[in-house]
Write an enzyme that holds these catalytic residues in place. Structure first.
Site, PDB file in Angstrom:
ATOM      1  N   ASP A 120      -9.691   3.724 -12.644  1.00 20.76           N
ATOM      2  CA  ASP A 120     -10.067   4.544 -13.997  1.00 20.76           C
ATOM      3  C   ASP A 120      -9.268   5.679 -13.767  1.00 20.76           C
ATOM      4  OD1 ASP A 120     -11.525   2.848 -15.612  1.00 20.76           O
ATOM      5  OD2 ASP A 120     -13.388   4.023 -15.425  1.00 20.76           O
ATOM      6  N   ILE A 157       0.705  -1.301   0.033  1.00 24.16           N
ATOM      7  CA  ILE A 157      -0.088   0.128  -0.065  1.00 24.16           C
ATOM      8  C   ILE A 157       1.061   1.279  -0.098  1.00 24.16           C
ATOM      9  CG2 ILE A 157      -1.744   1.178   1.186  1.00 24.16           C
ATOM     10  CD1 ILE A 157      -2.564  -1.809   0.042  1.00 24.16           C
ATOM     11  N   THR A 161      -1.881  -5.081 -13.842  1.00 23.41           N
ATOM     12  CA  THR A 161      -0.938  -5.491 -14.641  1.00 23.41           C
ATOM     13  C   THR A 161      -1.114  -5.149 -16.180  1.00 23.41           C
ATOM     14  OG1 THR A 161      -1.502  -7.656 -15.071  1.00 23.41           O
ATOM     15  CG2 THR A 161       0.007  -7.146 -13.023  1.00 23.41           C
ATOM     16  N   GLU A 215      -1.504  -0.894 -10.282  1.00 26.61           N
ATOM     17  CA  GLU A 215      -3.072  -0.453 -10.893  1.00 26.61           C
ATOM     18  C   GLU A 215      -3.379  -1.325 -12.100  1.00 26.61           C
ATOM     19  OE1 GLU A 215      -4.215   3.501 -10.362  1.00 26.61           O
ATOM     20  OE2 GLU A 215      -2.381   4.036  -9.116  1.00 26.61           O
TER      21      GLU A 215
HETATM   22  C1  LIG Z   1       5.461  -0.351  -5.355  1.00 30.77           C
HETATM   23  C2  LIG Z   1       4.132  -0.906  -5.267  1.00 30.77           C
HETATM   24  C3  LIG Z   1       2.906  -0.139  -4.980  1.00 30.77           C
HETATM   25  C4  LIG Z   1       1.749  -0.422  -4.896  1.00 30.77           C
HETATM   26  N1  LIG Z   1       0.698   0.385  -4.503  1.00 30.77           N
HETATM   27  C5  LIG Z   1      -0.714  -0.013  -4.116  1.00 30.77           C
HETATM   28  C6  LIG Z   1      -1.654   0.630  -3.532  1.00 30.77           C
HETATM   29  O1  LIG Z   1      -1.474   1.887  -3.070  1.00 30.77           O
HETATM   30  N2  LIG Z   1      -2.912   0.032  -3.203  1.00 30.77           N
HETATM   31  C7  LIG Z   1      -3.241  -1.102  -3.349  1.00 30.77           C
HETATM   32  O2  LIG Z   1      -4.275  -1.676  -3.353  1.00 30.77           O
HETATM   33  N3  LIG Z   1      -2.213  -2.142  -4.357  1.00 30.77           N
HETATM   34  C8  LIG Z   1      -1.014  -1.514  -4.411  1.00 30.77           C
HETATM   35  N4  LIG Z   1       0.122  -2.154  -5.229  1.00 30.77           N
HETATM   36  C9  LIG Z   1      -0.290  -3.714  -5.486  1.00 30.77           C
HETATM   37  C10 LIG Z   1      -0.508  -3.804  -7.107  1.00 30.77           C
HETATM   38  O3  LIG Z   1      -1.664  -3.314  -7.581  1.00 30.77           O
HETATM   39  C11 LIG Z   1      -0.494  -5.444  -7.404  1.00 30.77           C
HETATM   40  O4  LIG Z   1       0.900  -5.712  -7.095  1.00 30.77           O
HETATM   41  C12 LIG Z   1      -1.169  -5.498  -8.729  1.00 30.77           C
HETATM   42  O5  LIG Z   1      -2.458  -5.283  -8.833  1.00 30.77           O
HETATM   43  C13 LIG Z   1      -0.946  -7.208  -9.019  1.00 30.77           C
HETATM   44  O6  LIG Z   1      -1.288  -8.115  -8.013  1.00 30.77           O
HETATM   45  P1  LIG Z   1      -0.255  -8.960  -7.755  1.00 30.77           P
HETATM   46  O7  LIG Z   1       1.120  -8.415  -7.170  1.00 30.77           O
HETATM   47  O8  LIG Z   1      -1.057  -9.674  -6.415  1.00 30.77           O
HETATM   48  O9  LIG Z   1      -0.008  -9.963  -8.784  1.00 30.77           O
HETATM   49  P2  LIG Z   1      -0.789 -11.388  -9.298  1.00 30.77           P
HETATM   50  O10 LIG Z   1      -2.319 -10.928  -9.503  1.00 30.77           O
HETATM   51  O11 LIG Z   1      -0.565 -12.568  -8.454  1.00 30.77           O
HETATM   52  O12 LIG Z   1      -0.384 -11.492 -10.873  1.00 30.77           O
HETATM   53  C14 LIG Z   1       0.769 -12.232 -11.179  1.00 30.77           C
HETATM   54  C15 LIG Z   1       0.896 -12.419 -12.505  1.00 30.77           C
HETATM   55  O13 LIG Z   1      -0.122 -13.176 -12.999  1.00 30.77           O
HETATM   56  C16 LIG Z   1      -0.768 -12.283 -14.232  1.00 30.77           C
HETATM   57  N5  LIG Z   1      -2.247 -12.842 -14.053  1.00 30.77           N
HETATM   58  C17 LIG Z   1      -2.853 -12.518 -12.821  1.00 30.77           C
HETATM   59  N6  LIG Z   1      -4.322 -12.836 -13.330  1.00 30.77           N
HETATM   60  C18 LIG Z   1      -4.321 -12.995 -14.225  1.00 30.77           C
HETATM   61  C19 LIG Z   1      -5.285 -13.348 -15.358  1.00 30.77           C
HETATM   62  N7  LIG Z   1      -6.710 -13.694 -15.185  1.00 30.77           N
HETATM   63  N8  LIG Z   1      -4.832 -13.504 -16.686  1.00 30.77           N
HETATM   64  C20 LIG Z   1      -3.808 -13.581 -17.131  1.00 30.77           C
HETATM   65  N9  LIG Z   1      -2.687 -13.099 -16.261  1.00 30.77           N
HETATM   66  C21 LIG Z   1      -2.953 -12.955 -14.940  1.00 30.77           C
HETATM   67  C22 LIG Z   1      -0.268 -10.785 -13.679  1.00 30.77           C
HETATM   68  O14 LIG Z   1      -0.643 -10.128 -14.722  1.00 30.77           O
HETATM   69  C23 LIG Z   1       0.976 -11.187 -13.179  1.00 30.77           C
HETATM   70  O15 LIG Z   1       1.789 -11.188 -14.491  1.00 30.77           O
HETATM   71  C24 LIG Z   1       1.194  -1.803  -5.257  1.00 30.77           C
HETATM   72  C25 LIG Z   1       2.423  -2.720  -5.652  1.00 30.77           C
HETATM   73  C26 LIG Z   1       3.637  -2.367  -5.660  1.00 30.77           C
HETATM   74  C27 LIG Z   1       4.530  -3.160  -6.209  1.00 30.77           C
END
Ligand SMILES: Cc1cc2nc3c(=O)[nH]c(=O)nc-3n(C[C@H](O)[C@H](O)[C@H](O)COP(=O)(O)OP(=O)(O)OC[C@H]3O[C@@H](n4cnc5c(N)ncnc54)[C@H](O)[C@@H]3O)c2cc1C
Length: 384
Positions: free
Chosen positions: A240, A157, A365, A363
């Site tokens: 968005d 976060i 991937t 926000e």
């Molecule tokens: C520095 C940093 C700041 C952040 N700030 C915030 C914040 O302020 N608030 C907040 O809520 N979050 C925040 N995030 C979290 C960020 O939004 C998530 O890391 C992101 O949404 C991806 O989720 P995950 O890391 O769990 O990856 P996962 O969802 O586990 O994904 C891993 C891989 O699988 C792929 N994947 C997953 N599902 C699918 C699908 N259905 N089809 C194809 N490919 C898929 C993804 O594209 C990715 O390549 C932050 C992250 C970082 C690193």
């Protein structure tokens, strides 16, 4: 079709560029080196009105349109992605959600403090086991006679350690699935609310990233934003705006990479000539210019659609996907133009390269953006 900025937008661009060059650029390297979240600089950014750019003036914002917001965000992003993250989270994820979904009391209570920078806010959607599948919230909110008790954990976060207000997404009834999701405005000094800094990031060393723990956090009924069942819609509308802001910041990284490449290539000599005189170096510069222009135009188009009040999810995803990938390529090419000098932090391109890596992750991937765009084109939801 008019590609020109208005006189007012041009003035705002010049002011934001001057502010970035005077205040943000000189501090970016040291803040990065020292892993320092520069709250003094955040305050200066707030004083410019950049933390509430799209918030109506009656709530302490600058009342700008979305296109102008992109111009400001681009300039801040050119200076430092860590500070641009502050702008994006505070303005787009937090403030724009309260503007759209908050009650009049919630708007009055929080927006002036957030726009002035007196308070920082954070956006608590992601959890240890819930990332791309954002509807699958494990954080639970249980109804009491006076309000709600919230328990759970949030991960990654931004601004989490410094925020005084957290938007917390939680499940009120697991049997309802996404229709049970709700969003709460939680003041972070409430007993049971804890934060921990996340260390070891590849980039964004000057930004604050936290994990949050909510251990039976009691909040009043008035902490609920919108209705039960609105949680997922609130999260998606916040994204968005947030994705748009990330995309605009990445245009700034593209432009900064290009500017640094042009300057260095005209100064650095090899084989008795400036390296800018070599066609293969010009090819790297030309590629950056094309990517920068295309990314900016896609961001401006998304902003224009938003300013028309029309649904903009697809245009926003296109801009976010393109601009974030373009920024990876531009910063990569800029290091190549700089040769060995690009591998150390004497030039901004080394930091650009590390800092933008996260933009194709947070926000939503790049894969998630493609699925949103594919769904719009085919009418088939391949997300799950
Ligand atoms: C520095 C940093 C700041 C952040 N700030 C915030 C914040 O302020 N608030 C907040 O809520 N979050 C925040 N995030 C979290 C960020 O939004 C998530 O890391 C992101 O949404 C991806 O989720 P995950 O890391 O769990 O990856 P996962 O969802 O586990 O994904 C891993 C891989 O699988 C792929 N994947 C997953 N599902 C699918 C699908 N259905 N089809 C194809 N490919 C898929 C993804 O594209 C990715 O390549 C932050 C992250 C970082 C690193």
């Amino acid at each position: 079709m008019d590609f020109a900025l208005t006189d007012e937008q041009q003035l705002i661009r010049e002011a934001a560029a001057a502010f970035t060059d005077k205040e943000i650029v000189p501090r970016a390297r040291e803040n990065d080196r020292n892993h320092h979240f520069d709250t003094e600089l955040v305050r200066l950014i707030a004083d410019q009105g950049y933390l509430g750019a799209i918030v109506p003036r009656e709530y302490g914002g600058a009342g700008l349109d979305y296109l102008t917001y992109a111009i400001v965000t681009e300039e801040v992003g050119r200076g430092c992605s860590a500070m641009r993250t502050v702008v994006s989270v505070q303005t787009s994820l937090v403030c724009s959600s309260i503007v759209r979904w908050g009650s009049e009391e919630q708007k009055q209570a929080y927006l002036p403090k957030l726009c002035s920078g007196e308070w920082l806010g954070c956006f608590g959607l992601t959890e240890p086991d819930t990332g791309s599948d954002a509807a699958n919230q494990k954080t639970r909110a249980r109804k009491t006679n006076n309000g709600w008790i919230i328990s759970g954990a949030k991960m990654w976060i931004s601004l989490g350690n410094h925020a005084k207000l957290a938007l917390v997404f939680a499940q009120t009834d697991p049997e309802l699935g996404h229709r049970g999701l709700a969003c709460f405005l939680v003041e972070t000094d409430t007993p049971g609310f804890g934060t921990q800094e996340i260390h070891g990031k590849m980039g964004l060393h000057g930004s604050d990233t936290a994990s949050l723990s909510l251990d039976d956090v009691e909040v009043p009924e008035e902490a609920l934003m919108g209705q039960i069942g609105d949680g997922f819609k609130i999260a998606m509308s916040a994204l968005d705006s947030g994705r748009y802001s990330v995309a605009a910041g990445c245009v700034g990284v593209c432009q900064g990479s290009l500017d640094a490449s042009v300057a260095y290539s005209k100064e650095r000599e090899q084989f008795g000539r400036p390296i800018a005189a070599f066609q293969l170096v010009q090819a790297m510069i030309a590629e950056q210019r094309v990517l920068t222009d295309a990314a900016r135009l896609l961001v401006f188009r998304a902003g224009w659609v938003k300013d028309q009040g029309r649904p903009s999810t697809t245009e926003t995803s296109i801009a976010k996907l393109y601009a974030t990938e373009a920024a990876q390529t531009c910063s990569h090419l800029a290091i190549q133009v700089h040769g060995g000098s690009g591998y150390v932090d004497d030039h901004p391109v080394e930091r650009y390269y590390r800092d933008v890596r996260v933009t194709t992750l947070y926000e939503g991937t790049s894969q998630i953006q493609k699925l949103i765009i594919g769904r719009a084109e085919t009418g088939i939801n391949a997300l799950a």
